[in-house]
Motif scaffolding. Structure first.
Motif, PDB file in Angstrom:
ATOM      1  N   TRP A   1      75.607  54.344  10.282  1.00 54.03           N
ATOM      2  CA  TRP A   1      75.144  55.445  11.154  1.00 54.03           C
ATOM      3  C   TRP A   1      76.321  55.894  12.010  1.00 54.03           C
ATOM      4  O   TRP A   1      76.914  55.081  12.729  1.00 54.03           O
ATOM      5  N   LEU A   2      76.692  57.165  11.918  1.00 53.56           N
ATOM      6  CA  LEU A   2      77.870  57.627  12.647  1.00 53.56           C
ATOM      7  C   LEU A   2      77.636  59.029  13.208  1.00 53.56           C
ATOM      8  O   LEU A   2      77.510  59.994  12.456  1.00 53.56           O
ATOM      9  N   THR A   3      77.548  59.116  14.555  1.00 54.56           N
ATOM     10  CA  THR A   3      77.430  60.407  15.219  1.00 54.56           C
ATOM     11  C   THR A   3      78.355  60.420  16.431  1.00 54.56           C
ATOM     12  O   THR A   3      78.922  59.390  16.799  1.00 54.56           O
ATOM     13  N   GLY A   4      78.473  61.576  17.064  1.00 57.80           N
ATOM     14  CA  GLY A   4      79.369  61.700  18.211  1.00 57.80           C
ATOM     15  C   GLY A   4      78.863  60.992  19.455  1.00 57.80           C
ATOM     16  O   GLY A   4      79.620  60.805  20.410  1.00 57.80           O
ATOM     17  N   ARG A   5      77.596  60.588  19.462  1.00 59.00           N
ATOM     18  CA  ARG A   5      77.030  60.005  20.691  1.00 59.00           C
ATOM     19  C   ARG A   5      77.091  58.481  20.732  1.00 59.00           C
ATOM     20  O   ARG A   5      76.586  57.869  21.675  1.00 59.00           O
ATOM     21  N   LEU A   6      77.664  57.843  19.722  1.00 58.65           N
ATOM     22  CA  LEU A   6      77.722  56.382  19.724  1.00 58.65           C
ATOM     23  C   LEU A   6      78.673  55.895  20.824  1.00 58.65           C
ATOM     24  O   LEU A   6      79.659  56.554  21.134  1.00 58.65           O
ATOM     25  N   THR A   7      78.381  54.725  21.384  1.00 52.95           N
ATOM     26  CA  THR A   7      79.306  54.115  22.342  1.00 52.95           C
ATOM     27  C   THR A   7      80.565  53.703  21.585  1.00 52.95           C
ATOM     28  O   THR A   7      80.549  53.550  20.353  1.00 52.95           O
ATOM     29  N   ALA A   8      81.634  53.481  22.324  1.00 56.53           N
ATOM     30  CA  ALA A   8      82.912  53.127  21.688  1.00 56.53           C
ATOM     31  C   ALA A   8      82.771  51.845  20.862  1.00 56.53           C
ATOM     32  O   ALA A   8      83.279  51.751  19.735  1.00 56.53           O
ATOM     33  N   ALA A   9      82.056  50.849  21.404  1.00 58.02           N
ATOM     34  CA  ALA A   9      81.900  49.561  20.709  1.00 58.02           C
ATOM     35  C   ALA A   9      81.082  49.739  19.431  1.00 58.02           C
ATOM     36  O   ALA A   9      81.427  49.208  18.363  1.00 58.02           O
ATOM     37  N   ARG A  10      79.996  50.497  19.555  1.00 57.84           N
ATOM     38  CA  ARG A  10      79.126  50.727  18.382  1.00 57.84           C
ATOM     39  C   ARG A  10      79.887  51.530  17.325  1.00 57.84           C
ATOM     40  O   ARG A  10      79.755  51.282  16.123  1.00 57.84           O
ATOM     41  N   ARG A  11      80.693  52.458  17.749  1.00 60.49           N
ATOM     42  CA  ARG A  11      81.468  53.274  16.812  1.00 60.49           C
ATOM     43  C   ARG A  11      82.467  52.402  16.054  1.00 60.49           C
ATOM     44  O   ARG A  11      82.603  52.521  14.826  1.00 60.49           O
ATOM     45  N   ARG A  12      83.175  51.517  16.779  1.00 58.50           N
ATOM     46  CA  ARG A  12      84.138  50.610  16.121  1.00 58.50           C
ATOM     47  C   ARG A  12      83.441  49.752  15.070  1.00 58.50           C
ATOM     48  O   ARG A  12      83.949  49.551  13.964  1.00 58.50           O
ATOM     49  N   GLU A  13      82.255  49.269  15.426  1.00 60.96           N
ATOM     50  CA  GLU A  13      81.485  48.416  14.509  1.00 60.96           C
ATOM     51  C   GLU A  13      81.115  49.191  13.229  1.00 60.96           C
ATOM     52  O   GLU A  13      81.288  48.693  12.111  1.00 60.96           O
ATOM     53  N   GLN A  14      80.638  50.452  13.414  1.00 63.77           N
ATOM     54  CA  GLN A  14      80.238  51.253  12.255  1.00 63.77           C
ATOM     55  C   GLN A  14      81.444  51.613  11.384  1.00 63.77           C
ATOM     56  O   GLN A  14      81.357  51.596  10.153  1.00 63.77           O
ATOM     57  N   LEU A  15      82.581  51.944  12.023  1.00 66.34           N
ATOM     58  CA  LEU A  15      83.787  52.276  11.260  1.00 66.34           C
ATOM     59  C   LEU A  15      84.236  51.077  10.419  1.00 66.34           C
ATOM     60  O   LEU A  15      84.662  51.234   9.262  1.00 66.34           O
ATOM     61  N   ALA A  16      84.127  49.873  10.989  1.00 67.00           N
ATOM     62  CA  ALA A  16      84.514  48.652  10.253  1.00 67.00           C
ATOM     63  C   ALA A  16      83.588  48.444   9.056  1.00 67.00           C
ATOM     64  O   ALA A  16      84.043  48.059   7.963  1.00 67.00           O
ATOM     65  N   ARG A  17      82.286  48.697   9.226  1.00 64.09           N
ATOM     66  CA  ARG A  17      81.319  48.511   8.129  1.00 64.09           C
ATOM     67  C   ARG A  17      81.577  49.505   6.997  1.00 64.09           C
ATOM     68  O   ARG A  17      81.383  49.188   5.824  1.00 64.09           O
ATOM     69  N   LEU A  18      82.023  50.727   7.359  1.00 66.13           N
ATOM     70  CA  LEU A  18      82.338  51.726   6.332  1.00 66.13           C
ATOM     71  C   LEU A  18      83.600  51.339   5.579  1.00 66.13           C
ATOM     72  O   LEU A  18      83.665  51.418   4.347  1.00 66.13           O
ATOM     73  N   ALA A  19      84.617  50.930   6.335  1.00 65.61           N
ATOM     74  CA  ALA A  19      85.912  50.607   5.722  1.00 65.61           C
ATOM     75  C   ALA A  19      85.818  49.378   4.827  1.00 65.61           C
ATOM     76  O   ALA A  19      86.512  49.284   3.804  1.00 65.61           O
ATOM     77  N   SER A  20      84.950  48.423   5.179  1.00 69.96           N
ATOM     78  CA  SER A  20      84.820  47.193   4.396  1.00 69.96           C
ATOM     79  C   SER A  20      83.898  47.371   3.193  1.00 69.96           C
ATOM     80  O   SER A  20      83.919  46.568   2.267  1.00 69.96           O
TER      81      SER A  20
END
Length: 696
Positions: free
Chosen positions: A354-373
């Motif tokens: 789940w990735l939108t502009g309203r995510l907190t910085a921590a939640r965004r980092r977590e989602q980016l890691a899940r996509l990249a992995s």
């Protein structure tokens, strides 16, 4: 004068007599930098100064040349002082009125003087009058010759008079005589498509002969105008076909479905797929298995089941070891997709991102890691998905919803997020806004098209009524009766201002008023200013029938499926486009109960608003509504400014020139096949800098 270069697109306007730096700057504001630009700067309309109209035959609001003798002259003092001349010929009398006049002018305009005048006749205090007409004296021994050609009226800018633009265009035509503009349509193709030479068209349009068909020139359908419109449409069409060629020249992963997983997915659904869903799913599956990128647009009316077809495509990507990304233009639509895809895919063990502009910085980092992995096999989000730092493990499929809200180049940026092996992901574009055939042929020429033209069984047609705001108490009573019978209703508030804050305030005030008028009903409120969790809670309560009436802004254009909701009130529907009204209306009629939509309009309505609301009342077919929307509002409004921002036409008009499109399509295919070198030149001539969108 120095010898002119042959290519007029390389000759600066400063080559014209009398054009220095300042004038060149003014011309630049109109997009005129070269002689080719000037020749393509066509008149908006024409004035006919080639014949004299008898005064007795004059019609109001028509430009005309008249001749006559001044019979009386007076200075009249009313609210404004004016010089009034009575002009008479053998057929009648009219008035020339000058609010700004000099003493010298008054001395020359005396009784007995003969004049030839040009201007627009208008109704005035003394019958038909001409205000500040152009005029010349006819007292000389020789008669002054009438113009032998129509007088062009050009698009202008401050500091550029019509006379100056006419003189420059006339000079440019002399260059054209010595160095014909490069003809980019091959002669065999021109003959085949029945197109006149470009230079002939330009000469005619800048100075049409006196017997020209003025009516056709004025509405843009003259064959010489159509010659230019054809080439411009051809340039746009070629740019999209070249984009398609570039995309499909690249490799894509071959995605094949897993029959067992496919069967498991379908078995958990509480309904059968419609025939149209099955057909479109097969078309998508045939594309996905090929090692070239799919480029497919799926159109389907509100509630036709596009999302399910998209989920099946995502399942195929996952089964082949790849990721799928679903991009939506708004957070609420993205949330809707996350809920649907989660309900269908998570029971099968497929993890969602789940990735939108309203995510907190921590939640965004977590989602980016899940996509990249690659842990998140399917990701749902907004335009945040194509930001630079977003990386996928192996993206195989991109699904874009409501493409018209995005520009072409944004779609291409997401295409760049392909797998690390260098393969490009397949693209599936969805829209619930039916696109008229003419727009689909021009704006989406790079895409194959599928149409889901069947609604699921059990859906009931929605009866639409148009009612004045003055009957609001009756409408509130109707809501009361429907809810007392166990059904639910929507009340949609619209605002002209593009402000979520103002829209929210209007919705809050409406909810308070309705709650006071209907104290026995449970009234909920949802708008764009609410936090996502608050919105979800209200929508969930409405779906669970814990609320009777939901007051909302247009955020419910997409929302949860509530079969028990059978009544929708839309306030000020004249403020919305037909497509948006149709989307909103699609929120009801999802169950077996007879459903109704009330369009509660504010008076007075303009003629166009009356026509648009009548279309909603008379039709429930999204494609019929889309065609009428195109007729009434034009392509920029229907497609959205981001899409048409890359399709700015100088001469062509998608509505007026729709009949050219089949020949444009045929011509583009022939050019690509027989004369590929000319394609670039045609695109460069008409698109210029806009070609950057097609060089991805």
């Amino acid at each position: 004068m120095t010898k002119d270069p042959a290519n007029l697109d390389q000759v600066s306007v400063t080559a014209l007599k009398g054009v220095g730096g300042k004038l060149a700057e003014k011309l630049g504001k109109l997009g005129i930098n070269t002689l080719q630009d000037l020749l393509f700067h066509l008149p908006l309309r024409y004035l006919d100064r080639t014949r004299v109209t008898p005064i007795g035959a004059l019609q109001p609001n028509v430009n005309a040349v008249i001749e006559g003798e001044i019979r009386a002259v007076d200075v009249v003092y009313g609210r404004r002082r004016s010089l009034v001349c009575r002009l008479q010929d053998g057929s009648g009398t009219t008035t020339l009125r000058f609010y700004h006049f000099s003493g010298a002018q008054k001395q020359r305009l005396t009784p007995g003087t003969r004049l030839r005048c040009f201007g627009e006749s208008r109704r005035g205090a003394s019958g038909l009058e001409f205000y500040h007409p152009e005029y010349e004296f006819l007292d000389g021994a020789e008669a002054v010759a009438l113009d032998d050609r129509l007088t062009p009226v050009y698009p202008a800018t401050e500091g550029l008079t019509q006379q100056r633009i006419r003189a420059l265009a006339s000079q440019a035509l002399t260059f054209l005589d010595r160095h014909p503009l490069t003809e980019l349509l091959p002669e065999d193709l021109r003959r085949e498509l029945d197109q006149v030479p470009l230079a002939d068209a330009l000469r005619y349009l800048h100075a049409p002969p006196r017997r020209a068909d003025v009516a056709r020139l004025m509405d843009g359908t003259h064959p010489y105008q159509q010659r230019l419109a054809f080439e411009e449409l051809l340039a746009h069409h070629l740019s999209l076909l070249v984009l398609r060629q570039q995309t499909q020249a690249e490799g894509a992963p071959s995605l094949a479905p897993d029959p067992a997983l496919h069967k498991q997915f379908l078995s958990q659904l509480p309904f059968q797929l419609t025939g149209a869903q099955q057909r479109v799913s097969r078309e998508i599956a045939e594309d996905l298995v090929k090692p070239i990128p799919m480029l497919r647009l799926v159109q389907g009316d509100v509630g036709s089941g596009k999302t399910l077809v998209a989920a099946l495509a995502a399942l195929t990507a996952v089964a082949s070891g790849y990721q799928a990304a679903i991009m939506a233009p708004t957070e609420i639509l993205a949330e809707q997709h996350r809920n649907n895809f989660g309900a269908w895919l998570e029971p099968l063990g497929i993890e969602l991102g789940w990735l939108t502009g309203r995510l907190t910085a921590a939640r965004r980092r977590e989602q980016l890691a899940r996509l990249a992995s690659g842990e998140a096999r399917v990701v749902v989000g907004t335009h945040a998905l194509f930001q630079e730092e977003v990386e996928f493990a192996n993206l195989g499929l991109v699904i874009i919803d409501e493409q018209h809200r995005f520009g072409v180049h944004q779609r291409l940026e997401l295409r760049q997020k392909g797998s690390r092996t260098g393969l490009r992901p397949h693209q599936l574009i969805m829209t619930a806004t039916p696109i008229p055939r003419t727009l689909a042929m021009s704006a989406y020429a790079d895409l194959d098209t599928s149409v889901i033209d069947e609604l699921p069984p059990g859906r009931t047609p929605v009866t639409t009524v148009v009612i004045s705001e003055q009957r609001r108490p009756e409408v509130i009573e109707r809501v009361s009766r429907a809810c007392e019978q166990g059904r639910q209703a929507y009340w949609v508030c619209t605002l002209i201002e593009e402000s979520e804050t103002l829209a929210a305030q209007a919705a809050e005030a409406t909810a308070e008023n309705l709650a006071a008028a209907l104290p026995h009903l449970r009234v909920g409120l949802v708008h764009g200013r609410l936090k996502a969790k608050e919105k979800e809670a209200v929508m969930a309560a409405f779906k669970a029938a814990e609320l009777d009436l939901l007051v909302a802004t247009t955020v419910i254009e997409v929302g949860v499926d509530v079969p028990n909701a059978s009544l929708m009130i839309i306030e000020n529907p004249e403020r919305l486009g037909l497509a948006q009204l149709h989307q909103l209306r699609g929120r009801v009629g999802r169950g077996s109960e007879a459903s109704h939509c009330v369009l509660l309009y504010g008076s007075p309505l303009s003629r166009q608003s009356r026509e648009r609301l009548a279309v909603m009342r008379d039709s429930s077919d999204g494609f019929v509504i889309a065609e009428r929307d195109l007729e009434l509002r034009g392509p920029g409004e229907v497609l959205g400014t981001r899409q048409t921002g890359e399709m700015q036409f100088r001469i062509a008009d998608l509505q007026r020139d729709a009949d050219l499109l089949p020949r444009v399509q045929a011509g583009a295919q022939q050019l690509l096949g027989r004369h590929p070198a000319l394609c670039n030149a045609i695109m460069e001539r008409w698109l210029g800098d806009n070609r950057r969108y097609f060089q991805v």
